[in-house]
Design an enzyme around this catalytic site. Structure first.
Site, PDB file in Angstrom:
ATOM      1  N   CYS A 114       0.815  -1.226   0.000  1.00  0.00           N
ATOM      2  CA  CYS A 114       0.000   0.000   0.000  1.00  0.00           C
ATOM      3  C   CYS A 114       0.848   1.275   0.000  1.00  0.00           C
ATOM      4  O   CYS A 114       0.366   2.342  -0.358  1.00  0.00           O
ATOM      5  CB  CYS A 114      -0.965   0.006   1.180  1.00  0.00           C
ATOM      6  SG  CYS A 114      -2.144  -1.347   1.093  1.00  0.00           S
ATOM      7  N   HIS A 250      -3.474   7.492   1.829  1.00  0.00           N
ATOM      8  CA  HIS A 250      -3.848   6.150   1.357  1.00  0.00           C
ATOM      9  C   HIS A 250      -5.272   5.894   1.847  1.00  0.00           C
ATOM     10  O   HIS A 250      -5.606   6.188   2.997  1.00  0.00           O
ATOM     11  CB  HIS A 250      -2.871   5.126   1.924  1.00  0.00           C
ATOM     12  CG  HIS A 250      -3.298   3.709   1.705  1.00  0.00           C
ATOM     13  ND1 HIS A 250      -3.718   3.253   0.472  1.00  0.00           N
ATOM     14  CD2 HIS A 250      -3.379   2.646   2.550  1.00  0.00           C
ATOM     15  CE1 HIS A 250      -4.043   1.974   0.577  1.00  0.00           C
ATOM     16  NE2 HIS A 250      -3.845   1.581   1.830  1.00  0.00           N
ATOM     17  N   ASN A 280     -10.142  -0.023  -0.687  1.00  0.00           N
ATOM     18  CA  ASN A 280      -8.680   0.044  -0.585  1.00  0.00           C
ATOM     19  C   ASN A 280      -8.071  -0.540  -1.859  1.00  0.00           C
ATOM     20  O   ASN A 280      -8.165  -1.736  -2.095  1.00  0.00           O
ATOM     21  CB  ASN A 280      -8.243  -0.750   0.654  1.00  0.00           C
ATOM     22  CG  ASN A 280      -6.739  -0.681   0.888  1.00  0.00           C
ATOM     23  OD1 ASN A 280      -5.981  -0.284   0.008  1.00  0.00           O
ATOM     24  ND2 ASN A 280      -6.307  -1.084   2.076  1.00  0.00           N
TER      25      ASN A 280
END
Ligand code: UT7
Length: 323
Positions: A114, A250, A280
Site C-alpha cells: 500500500c 492512502h 482500498n
C-alpha cells in the site's frame, strides 16, 4: 537553481464493474451498515476477468499523457507500483511501455504494497534529482480482487481494483518551499510486522495465496505511524500544518484517515477522500485520489499536498509536494 521533480500530468482508470456493499450480503454474514460504519467503504470496482493490472495501468497512463499533452516517447522512464502484477515477469511496467508504444527509455516495477506509490515517487524523485531521467511516469495499479479469500468477511469487503498515474518532470526551482514539485520524502519499513498483513503464497512458495490481515493490529500501527511520517516529511520541507492545502492519504479506512488528520491538527475539509467509492486499492489509492481531486476541482496548481500511506511489511512513508 535547484532541480525539482514536478507533477505535469495526472490520470486514472477504474474498471467498469461496480460492486456495492449489498452484493456481499448474499454470500457472507455481513451488512452494508457494518462495512460503511467500520471502514467508510460504500462500493468498489472489480476488474473484468480478462482485465489485468497492466491494462488498468495503461488506461491511466494514457490519460496522464493526454493531461500533460505528451506522447509516450517523450517519457524517459515508467515506474509502476504494484503487488498484483500480470505475471511473475516481465514487469507490468514493461507491459505498459509496450502498450503505449514507447520505444525508448526504461521501465520497472516497485513493490511496497500500500506504500508502493510513495516508494515509486521517491525513486522517481531521486532519479530526476540525480540527472538520470528528466520525465518519469509513476503509476500505481492493482487488481487486489485476485488475491481475496471470498470466505473471509474481515478482508474481502475492504479492497478494490484501479489505477492512477502521474508524470514527474525536472523543473528549475529556487530551493525553497515556494517551489512547485516534490519538497520532501520520508520512508520507513519494519519487517518484524510481516504477520499482521501478508499474502500466504508467492512464487517461491509455489502458490498465489490470499491476503491475510489482522485488521485491528494494522489499524493500531496506522494512525500513529502515518501521523509521525507526515509530520517528519512536513518538518523536512519546512511546511507547517496550516500551510497544507490537502492531505491525500492512502484510502484504507475512513477512521484511519480521520484519526490521522486529527493527530495532524487538520480538518477533514482539507482531506481528499475517495475510500467510499474505491475501497482500498493499495498502491493505486493515492494516484487515484490525486486524479479525482484534480478532476473535481479540489486540487489546484500551487497547492501544498501531503500524501501518506502504510501497508504490508510494514512499509510506510509520506511525501510533501507543491502541485
Ligand atoms: O491498506 C493496508 C492497511 N490496511 C488497513 O489499514 C486496514 C486496517 N484495519 C481496519 O481497517 C479495521 O481494523 C477493519 C475495518 C478491518 C475492522 O474494523 P474493526 O473495528 O477493527 O473491527 P474488528 O476487527 O475489531 O471486528 C469487530 C467484529 C468482529 O466480531 P467479534 O469478534 O467482535 O464478534 C468481527 O468478526 O466485527 C466482525 N467482522 C464483521 N462483521 C460483519 C469482521 N468483518 C466483518 C464484516 N461484517 N465484514
Amino acid at each position: 537553481m535547484t532541480m525539482r521533480a514536478t507533477v505535469t500530468g495526472v490520470g486514472h482508470y477504474l474498471p467498469e464493474r461496480i460492486i456495492p456493499n449489498s452484493e456481499f450480503e448474499t454470500s457472507l454474514d455481513t451488512s452494508d451498515e457494518w462495512i460503511r460504519s467500520r471502514s467508510g467503504i460504500e462500493r468498489r470496482h472489480f476488474a473484468a476477468e480478462d482485465e489485468t493490472t497492466s491494462d488498468l495501468a495503461t488506461h491511466a497512463a494514457r490519460r496522464a499523457l493526454e493531461n500533460a499533452g505528451l506522447a509516450a516517447n517523450d517519457l524517459d522512464a515508467i515506474i509502476l507500483a504494484t503487488s498484483t502484477p500480470d505475471l511473475t515477469f516481465p514487469s507490468a511496467a514493461t507491459m505498459v511501455q509496450s502498450a503505449l508504444g514507447m520505444t525508448r527509455g526504461f521501465a520497472f516495477d516497485v513493490q511496497a504494497v500500500c506504500a508502493g506509490f510513495i516508494y515509486a515517487m521517491s525513486t522517481a524523485n531521486a532519479m530526476i534529482l540525480s540527472g538520470q531521467a528528466r520525465r518519469i511516469m509513476v503509476i500505481g495499479a492493482e487488481t487486489f480482487s485476485r488475491i481475496m479469500d471470498w470466505t473471509d468477511r474481515s478482508t474481502c469487503v475492504l479492497f478494490g481494483d484501479g489505477a492512477g498515474a502521474v508524470i514527474l518532470e525536472a523543473q528549475d526551482g529556487h530551493g525553497d518551499k515556494a517551489d512547485r514539485g516534490i519538497l520532501s520524502v520520508d520512508l520507513h519499513s519494519d519487517g518484524q510486522h510481516r504477520d499482521i498483513l501478508y499474502v500466504d503464497g508467492g512464487v517461491s512458495t509455489q502458490s498465489t495465496g490470499h491476503l491475510r490481515m489482522q485488521g485491528k493490529e494494522v489499524f493500531r500501527h496506522a494512525v500513529e505511524k502515518l501521523a509521525k511520517t507526515a509530520t517528519s516529511a512536513m518538518d523536512k520541507a519546512g511546511i507547517s500544518p496550516d500551510e497544507v492545502d490537502w492531505i491525500v492519504p492512502h484510502q484504507a479506512n475512513i477512521r484511519i484517515i480521520q484519526g490521522t488528520a486529527r493527530k495532524l491538527g487538520l480538518p477533514m475539509e482539507r482531506v481528499v477522500v475517495t475510500v467510499q467509492d474505491h475501497g482500498n486499492t493499495s498502491a493505486a489509492s493515492i494516484p487515484l485520489a490525486l486524479s479525482v481531486g484534480v478532476e473535481n476541482g479540489q486540487i489546484r496548481k500551487g497547492d501544498v499536498i501531503v500524501t501518506e500511506a502504510i501497508g504490508g511489511g510494514l512499509a510506510w512513508g509520506a511525501i510533501v509536494l507543491r502541485w
